[in-house]
Design a protein around this motif. Sequence first.
Motif, short mmCIF file in Angstrom:
data_model
loop_
_atom_site.label_atom_id
_atom_site.label_comp_id
_atom_site.label_asym_id
_atom_site.label_seq_id
_atom_site.Cartn_x
_atom_site.Cartn_y
_atom_site.Cartn_z
N LEU A 71 0.51 -1.23 0.34
CA LEU A 71 0.01 -0.18 0.18
C LEU A 71 0.65 1.29 0.01
O LEU A 71 0.60 2.03 -0.21
N SER B 146 -1.18 5.45 2.83
CA SER B 146 -1.92 4.21 2.23
C SER B 146 -1.91 3.37 3.44
O SER B 146 -3.58 3.15 3.93
N LEU C 21 -10.01 -1.81 -2.90
CA LEU C 21 -8.82 -1.30 -4.17
C LEU C 21 -8.48 -2.06 -4.92
O LEU C 21 -8.28 -1.57 -6.49
#
Length: 205
Positions: free
Chosen positions: A79, A83, A188
């Motif tokens: 990530l 994040s 995501l």
Amino acid sequence: MVEVLIVLNMLIYLFGLASDVLGVGSFEAMTQWMQLSRGDFNVFSLFTYQFAHSPSDILHLVFNMLGLWIFGVALNDRLGHMSFLAFYLIGGAVAGGAHMMETAAPVIGASGSVCALIGGFIALFPRSKIRLLILFFIIGIFEIGSLWVVGFYVFIDFVGWVAPSDSSVAYIAHLAGYLYGFLLAIVLLATRVIRSDDFDVLFLL
């Protein structure tokens, strides 16, 4: 970022211990200020409670930090630092919110945040293996599929939530953390914010 979170949790715990020893404060009072409770709710408590651990149970801190390390490192690499931090803190807030919806009892600890990481981990690395030290009948270090390990803990938390035997465990916060982390990781991947590869759950599906 994982190391930063672990150090921060440890420093807060040590600060509480030092406050008691030096007589300049109270670990218990600090914990009560940081805890999340429906009866004394503040928005910042959704985040502060994630860094508070039981003054009388250091294993509460140790096991949470172990989980943060095991599941957080891989997620942090995937990530990126900021994040990952948002994923972790929001996961803890969601877990805490679920706990407040079910009970007025206060809650502390990083368990909900770590469970969010576990949910995200299993979505991104479902075929990974986890090394476990087993000291029951057979002694040794064994590699076990992460799906089996995580599935076992989710089952334990679900049983604990349905038929609670320990009122000090926030089972619903754990379950909400798992669900949040898994679903957000799927979103995501599906929206290509995180690039899919042949190791994640979307590839398997």
